[in-house]
Design an enzyme around this catalytic site. Structure first.
Site, short mmCIF file in Angstrom:
data_model
loop_
_atom_site.label_atom_id
_atom_site.label_comp_id
_atom_site.label_asym_id
_atom_site.label_seq_id
_atom_site.Cartn_x
_atom_site.Cartn_y
_atom_site.Cartn_z
N ARG A 1 11.53 3.48 2.84
CA ARG A 1 11.28 2.76 3.90
C ARG A 1 12.26 1.86 4.34
O ARG A 1 13.03 1.30 3.41
CB ARG A 1 9.84 1.74 3.67
CG ARG A 1 9.98 0.50 4.40
CD ARG A 1 8.67 -0.16 4.41
NE ARG A 1 7.43 0.48 4.59
CZ ARG A 1 6.18 -0.11 4.48
NH1 ARG A 1 5.81 -1.24 4.16
NH2 ARG A 1 5.04 0.78 4.77
N ARG B 1 0.62 -1.16 -0.18
CA ARG B 1 0.10 0.03 -0.02
C ARG B 1 0.95 1.50 0.07
O ARG B 1 0.60 2.07 -0.53
CB ARG B 1 -0.92 -0.10 1.09
CG ARG B 1 -2.06 -0.83 0.92
CD ARG B 1 -2.69 -1.19 2.39
NE ARG B 1 -1.83 -2.09 3.01
CZ ARG B 1 -2.08 -3.35 2.52
NH1 ARG B 1 -3.01 -3.95 1.71
NH2 ARG B 1 -1.10 -4.62 2.97
N THR B 2 1.99 1.27 0.89
CA THR B 2 2.65 2.42 1.03
C THR B 2 3.18 3.02 -0.27
O THR B 2 3.16 3.99 -0.65
CB THR B 2 3.59 2.52 2.16
OG1 THR B 2 3.06 2.14 3.21
CG2 THR B 2 4.23 3.91 2.33
N HIS C 1 5.69 5.52 11.30
CA HIS C 1 5.07 5.46 9.74
C HIS C 1 4.18 6.75 9.54
O HIS C 1 2.97 6.58 9.84
CB HIS C 1 4.40 4.19 9.81
CG HIS C 1 4.21 3.83 8.35
ND1 HIS C 1 3.99 4.78 7.19
CD2 HIS C 1 3.33 2.74 8.09
CE1 HIS C 1 3.64 3.81 6.24
NE2 HIS C 1 3.21 2.83 6.56
N LYS D 1 25.93 -6.30 -4.25
CA LYS D 1 27.31 -6.34 -4.36
C LYS D 1 28.21 -5.82 -3.06
O LYS D 1 29.46 -5.75 -3.28
CB LYS D 1 27.80 -5.72 -5.60
CG LYS D 1 27.09 -6.17 -6.79
CD LYS D 1 27.45 -5.02 -8.09
CE LYS D 1 26.65 -5.23 -9.22
NZ LYS D 1 26.70 -4.06 -10.21
C1 NCD Z 1 1.90 -1.28 8.01
C2 NCD Z 1 3.48 -0.96 8.15
O1 NCD Z 1 4.05 -1.30 7.20
O2 NCD Z 1 3.97 -0.67 9.21
N1 NCD Z 1 1.46 -1.41 6.73
C3 NCD Z 1 0.96 -0.23 5.92
O3 NCD Z 1 1.98 0.57 5.52
N2 NCD Z 1 -0.23 -0.38 5.40
C4 NCD Z 1 1.51 -2.16 9.28
C5 NCD Z 1 1.87 -3.61 9.13
O4 NCD Z 1 2.72 -3.79 8.46
O5 NCD Z 1 1.36 -4.33 9.84
#
Ligand code: NCD
Length: 308
Positions: free
Chosen positions: A108, A58-59, A136, A86
């Site tokens: 991320r 999703r993100t 997040h 590498k």
């Molecule tokens: C979340 C995350 O990555 O922290 N997912 C997301 O971005 N919607 C929640 C999760 O992984 O549980």
């Protein structure tokens, strides 16, 4: 010019209340424009890099869709086929990506504070898409945007957050963002081993009312929102502990019928087993809509950070 132009976003505290209310309205406006016209022109000539060193659906995709819908261009860094294999360091990787001159980078990483550690030498604005168990911030943005859309306000809401409050990074960011509103009450609902970390409570102390409890049944009738999270299997040090706790916190249609109606049920997703699929068709199940809201509110954030 809005206050967010060119800004790094690495914490939910990077947003003031006024920023949030402005972004929510902008997201609603962009929703209308995108529904009417498909792809817009605000982002013409702008380039976003997504640099994800940890899995995401999703993100990453909602940021990419948001940029494409604004009329900008997306370049995706894919860790598995990069020179990290590498032995190149992640810091050098970030220097290289930044050197090509993107207008914004979404990062991320599984290491807490990774975005913070590179933001001073990376010229492009950095938006954190999640850093380990720390935060997040843009997930909180779509979570609170969803609450604002459902209730027409965030002030005065009572929110139960349930599940893995110890390792989940959506919980700190959501808690921090809720401090920007008035008279919010949060119930942290988890077994003792998975309760919210002290460092998080310190940051919200005196700014929201909170209670820590073990059973959702005890508060169901008070809640405006129940926000469920999955157990973060990949962050458990002891796999047996995961197995022991698995299945302790499940929201099912039966439970909701027995214990009363909760107006809004949310989940950052991915859902594993903690909300059974028979809840999905209930009108208060908002998690799929919540995920879609992410695209619009991230488009609003990109539009402001890019100054377009
Ligand atoms: C979340 C995350 O990555 O922290 N997912 C997301 O971005 N919607 C929640 C999760 O992984 O549980």
């Amino acid at each position: 010019m809005t206050p967010l132009v060119g800004k790094d976003i690495v914490s939910a505290f990077d947003f003031e209340r006024a920023d949030l209310l402005r972004l929510f309205k902008l997201a609603d406006g962009l929703r209308g424009e995108i529904e009417a016209r498909g792809t817009l022109d605000y982002g013409r000539g702008k380039v976003m890099i997504t640099a994800f060193f940890e899995p995401s659906t999703r993100t990453k995709i909602s940021f990419q869709f948001a940029m494409v819908r604004l009329g900008g261009v997306v370049v995706d860094f894919i860790e598995e086929v990069s020179s990290l294999k590498k032995g190149e360091t992640e810091e050098d990787t970030m220097r290289i990506l930044d050197g090509y001159g993107p207008d914004v980078i979404v990062i991320r990483h599984s290491r807490p504070f990774f975005p913070h550690s590179v933001k001073d030498f990376v010229k492009a604005p950095i938006l954190s898409g999640g850093d380990g168990t720390n935060e997040h911030p843009t997930q909180a943005l779509l979570d609170v945007y969803t609450m604002w859309r459902e209730f027409g306000r965030v002030d005065g809401l009572t929110v139960g957050v349930m599940g893995d409050l110890k390792y989940g990074r959506t919980i700190p960011s959501l808690s921090y963002m809720l401090t920007r509103f008035n008279d919010v009450t949060v119930y942290y609902i988890a077994p003792k081993q998975l309760q919210v970390r002290e460092e998080i409570l310190k940051k919200v102390e005196g700014r929201i009312e909170y209670h820590m409890i073990e059973n959702v049944e005890d508060v169901i009738e008070k809640l405006d929102v129940l926000y469920v999270t999955r157990l973060q299997k990949e962050r458990f040090e002891d796999p047996q502990e995961y197995e022991r706790l698995k299945g302790t916190y499940v929201i099912s249609r039966g439970l909701l019928e027995r214990h009363g109606k909760i107006p809004v049920i949310m989940h950052p997703l991915p859902r594993v087993w903690e909300i059974t699929t028979d809840v999905d068709d209930l009108p208060q199940a908002k998690y799929f809509e919540q995920a879609r809201n992410g695209m619009y509110v991230r488009a609003a954030l990109l539009k402001e950070v890019l100054g377009i």
